[in-house]
Design a protein around this motif. Structure first.
Motif, short mmCIF file in Angstrom:
data_model
loop_
_atom_site.label_atom_id
_atom_site.label_comp_id
_atom_site.label_asym_id
_atom_site.label_seq_id
_atom_site.Cartn_x
_atom_site.Cartn_y
_atom_site.Cartn_z
N LEU A 107 -46.10 -77.69 15.70
CA LEU A 107 -46.46 -78.91 14.98
C LEU A 107 -47.97 -79.09 14.88
O LEU A 107 -48.47 -79.57 13.85
CB LEU A 107 -45.81 -80.11 15.67
N ILE A 108 -48.70 -78.71 15.91
CA ILE A 108 -50.16 -78.80 15.83
C ILE A 108 -50.70 -77.81 14.80
O ILE A 108 -51.65 -78.10 14.06
CB ILE A 108 -50.79 -78.55 17.22
N SER A 109 -50.10 -76.62 14.73
CA SER A 109 -50.52 -75.64 13.73
C SER A 109 -50.28 -76.18 12.32
O SER A 109 -51.11 -75.99 11.42
CB SER A 109 -49.76 -74.32 13.93
N ILE A 110 -49.15 -76.85 12.12
CA ILE A 110 -48.86 -77.44 10.81
C ILE A 110 -49.91 -78.49 10.47
O ILE A 110 -50.39 -78.58 9.33
CB ILE A 110 -47.45 -78.05 10.81
N PHE A 111 -50.30 -79.30 11.46
CA PHE A 111 -51.33 -80.32 11.22
C PHE A 111 -52.67 -79.70 10.84
O PHE A 111 -53.33 -80.13 9.89
CB PHE A 111 -51.48 -81.18 12.48
N TYR A 182 -48.79 -86.71 11.45
CA TYR A 182 -49.63 -86.65 10.24
C TYR A 182 -49.53 -85.28 9.58
O TYR A 182 -49.55 -85.18 8.34
CB TYR A 182 -51.07 -86.98 10.61
N GLY A 183 -49.42 -84.23 10.38
CA GLY A 183 -49.27 -82.89 9.81
C GLY A 183 -47.98 -82.73 9.03
O GLY A 183 -47.96 -82.14 7.94
N VAL A 184 -46.87 -83.26 9.57
CA VAL A 184 -45.58 -83.18 8.87
C VAL A 184 -45.63 -84.01 7.58
O VAL A 184 -45.11 -83.59 6.54
CB VAL A 184 -44.45 -83.66 9.79
#
Length: 260
Positions: A107-111, A182-184
């Motif tokens: 999820l952090i990578s997506i953000f 926020y990333g999602v």
């Protein structure tokens, strides 16, 4: 007694000599006649925002979300419960690896990747320079990555300096949680921009409004966490303004200067 007029139904007989080959020939003839009466008019090509690597990138993000929903469903659901009940974060911090857990890493990578790409596309589209997509994306990605990394280092440093390890771990977890959300959201906005044909200005506004709401929630969580551990409220406000509000203002000013 009146006699009703009888109507004899009409049945068309089947032509047994009409074969499938005859039908195919009729289709070809009718198609040529239709094409002749409707000439082809060549239009001007429309520039597309979608590139092959963007499709691959979005698919990887969706596969990542599907992976954590399938193999880490309990942790995935627990994260959403923490949005409404912030005290449940202690359960994850106490029993699980917060920083190296697959859910956190994905999820952090997506953000980190969706946010610069979204605003990079919006910037290049606004200024009419599709070839400047990489430039705009890097202008956002580098300050954003530096901000996330430096903020983590400062949190750890102050936790060691003031002996507030437990407080900082809980606050870092909540700060990271809002970044993941926020990333999602930006991934959804990115899909709508590339494939939904929605107005780019509207999507930019929605993304910034989402950022503002999440930032306010993050600040309120930080204040509640500090107040729970009986830290002086003025120090909490000063700390949050310095490490949360000021960096975002600096990043926004830097991006604005680069775009002008």
């Amino acid at each position: 007694m009146s006699q009703q007029n009888s109507v004899t139904p009409y049945f068309e007989g089947v032509d047994s000599t009409y074969t499938l080959y005859d039908f195919a020939q009729d289709v070809v003839v009718e198609s040529k006649m239709f094409h002749a009466t409707n000439p082809y008019i060549e239009g001007s090509p429309k520039d597309s925002l979608v590139e092959n690597w963007m499709i691959l990138f979005i698919l990887l993000c969706l596969v990542g979300i599907a992976f954590i929903r399938s193999f880490h469903r309990k942790r995935y659901r627990l994260l959403f419960k923490i949005i409404f009940n912030w005290k449940m974060a202690k359960q994850i911090i106490r029993y699980e690896k917060v920083y190296t857990h697959p859910v956190n890493l994905i999820l952090i990578s997506i953000f980190i990747f969706t946010t610069p790409l979204l605003f990079g596309i919006l910037g290049s589209q606004h200024f009419g320079q599709s070839e400047g997509l990489l430039k705009y994306t890097l202008w956002i990605a580098i300050p954003l990555f530096a901000y996330v990394l430096l903020k983590l280092i400062f949190h750890q440093f102050f936790a060691w300096l003031f002996n507030l390890k437990e407080v900082m771990e809980e606050y870092i977890f909540h700060s990271s949680l809002f970044n993941k959300i926020y990333g999602v959201l930006n991934l959804i906005f990115l899909i709508l921009l590339l494939f939904g044909g929605l107005d780019s200005f509207l999507l930019a506004k929605l993304s910034l409004i989402s950022l503002g709401i999440l930032l306010l929630l993050q600040l309120s969580r930080g204040f509640l966490i500090g107040y729970q551990y009986k830290i002086f409220p003025l120090l909490i406000i000063l700390y949050l303004c310095t490490l949360e509000i000021l960096p975002w203002l600096c990043i926004g000013k830097l991006i604005s200067n680069q775009l002008n």
